[in-house]
Design an enzyme around this catalytic site. Structure first.
Site, PDB file in Angstrom:
ATOM      1  N   HIS A 128       0.840  -1.210   0.000  1.00 54.77           N
ATOM      2  CA  HIS A 128       0.000   0.000   0.000  1.00 54.77           C
ATOM      3  C   HIS A 128       0.868   1.250   0.000  1.00 54.77           C
ATOM      4  CE1 HIS A 128      -3.471   2.503   1.464  1.00 54.77           C
ATOM      5  NE2 HIS A 128      -2.489   3.154   2.077  1.00 54.77           N
ATOM      6  N   GLU A 129       1.924   1.261   0.810  1.00 55.45           N
ATOM      7  CA  GLU A 129       2.801   2.435   0.876  1.00 55.45           C
ATOM      8  C   GLU A 129       3.609   2.598  -0.411  1.00 55.45           C
ATOM      9  OE1 GLU A 129       2.319   4.518   3.124  1.00 55.45           O
ATOM     10  OE2 GLU A 129       1.060   3.225   4.366  1.00 55.45           O
ATOM     11  N   HIS A 132       1.426   4.320  -2.875  1.00 59.18           N
ATOM     12  CA  HIS A 132       1.356   5.772  -2.678  1.00 59.18           C
ATOM     13  C   HIS A 132       2.492   6.470  -3.433  1.00 59.18           C
ATOM     14  CE1 HIS A 132      -1.935   6.490   0.028  1.00 59.18           C
ATOM     15  NE2 HIS A 132      -1.452   5.749   1.003  1.00 59.18           N
ATOM     16  N   GLU A 189      -6.200   6.774  -0.725  1.00 61.09           N
ATOM     17  CA  GLU A 189      -6.134   5.555   0.079  1.00 61.09           C
ATOM     18  C   GLU A 189      -6.757   4.375  -0.669  1.00 61.09           C
ATOM     19  OE1 GLU A 189      -4.653   4.961   3.075  1.00 61.09           O
ATOM     20  OE2 GLU A 189      -3.795   6.925   2.715  1.00 61.09           O
TER      21      GLU A 189
END
Length: 263
Positions: A128-129, A132, A189
């Site tokens: 997930h990071e 980003h 997100e």
């Protein structure tokens, strides 16, 4: 300062929307070199101000998972701007959290290592990071914040009454916070969730564990603020979105060797 903000407004209106790796329209106008420098400086400060875990076994595990995910991200999103190198650090912090900074800087809290039941759940958050960073969300958010400041300046320039100007700016500030800034963050997100799911599946981590991770998060966090007033999707929304994409992710997972980061 006013002239700079006015120039920015002009640039925003004259510059066409770009596309994120998932095809979402966006504006990301800050030079990447500037963002990378900001990310490096911020990460150095965070490491100075917070305890960094030096245990070799923990660092090898997190590094192995990260390397597998970065390799998969190269394959899945070959056209996305990719940092030349990645740096990941584990911080002594009981909050089950992680964060990403421009330039490929990722921080993981020790509380997340406690919450994650297996490597795939840890890969859920690290993927997930990484998403980003690949989606340039930091650039988009900074562009957005500069644009909001410029909008406030324009209100001041075209409003004669100082009292009215202050009232309008205050109202617009609240409107921008609820109508633009927070939902925009939720969009980031959600995009990072789905990109991270594809990345972890391609890296050989069982994608169904992403749902389990967020179920653990929901149990650990207790009551959440209303989604309308939150920068993040609530856990139910997040879990439902991931579940909708699990079949596709599993079809990818079945075509690659299982990840193996046993240290």
């Amino acid at each position: 300062m006013k002239s700079l903000l006015l120039i920015l407004v002009t640039v925003i209106f004259l510059t066409g929307c770009q596309e994120s790796p998932t095809g979402r329209n966006r504006l990301a106008l800050v030079p990447e070199a500037v963002l990378a420098d900001m990310g490096q400086e911020s990460f150095a400060q965070i490491k100075q101000q917070n305890a960094v875990i030096r245990r070799p076994d923990i660092n090898r595990l997190v590094q192995c998972i990260t390397e597998a995910l970065v390799s998969a991200a190269h394959t899945r999103y070959p056209d996305a701007p990719m940092p030349q190198s990645w740096e990941i650090a584990v911080f002594e912090n009981a909050t089950p959290n992680a964060f990403a900074l421009p330039g490929g800087k990722i921080g993981v809290h020790s509380g997340l290592l406690e919450l994650a039941e297996n490597q795939a759940q840890l890969a859920t958050v690290i993927g997930h990071e990484i998403a980003h960073v690949l989606a340039d969300h930091g650039n988009e958010r900074l562009t957005q914040e500069l644009g909001l400041q410029a909008g406030m300046l324009l209100v001041g320039l075209f409003t004669e009454s100082e009292i009215a100007e202050n009232q309008i700016q205050q109202a617009l500030g609240i409107g921008a916070q609820l109508g633009i800034t927070l939902p925009f963050s939720r969009a980031h997100e959600e995009e990072a969730d789905l990109m991270g799911l594809e990345i972890m599946a391609r890296a050989g981590f069982e994608p169904g564990q992403s749902v389990r991770l967020w179920q653990n998060m929901a149990q650990a966090s207790g009551a959440q603020p209303l989604e309308f007033l939150s920068t993040h999707p609530n856990h139910d929304t997040r879990i439902a979105s991931l579940q909708n994409q699990l079949e596709t992710a599993r079809s990818v997972f079945e075509t690659v060797p299982p990840a193996n980061c046993q240290i």
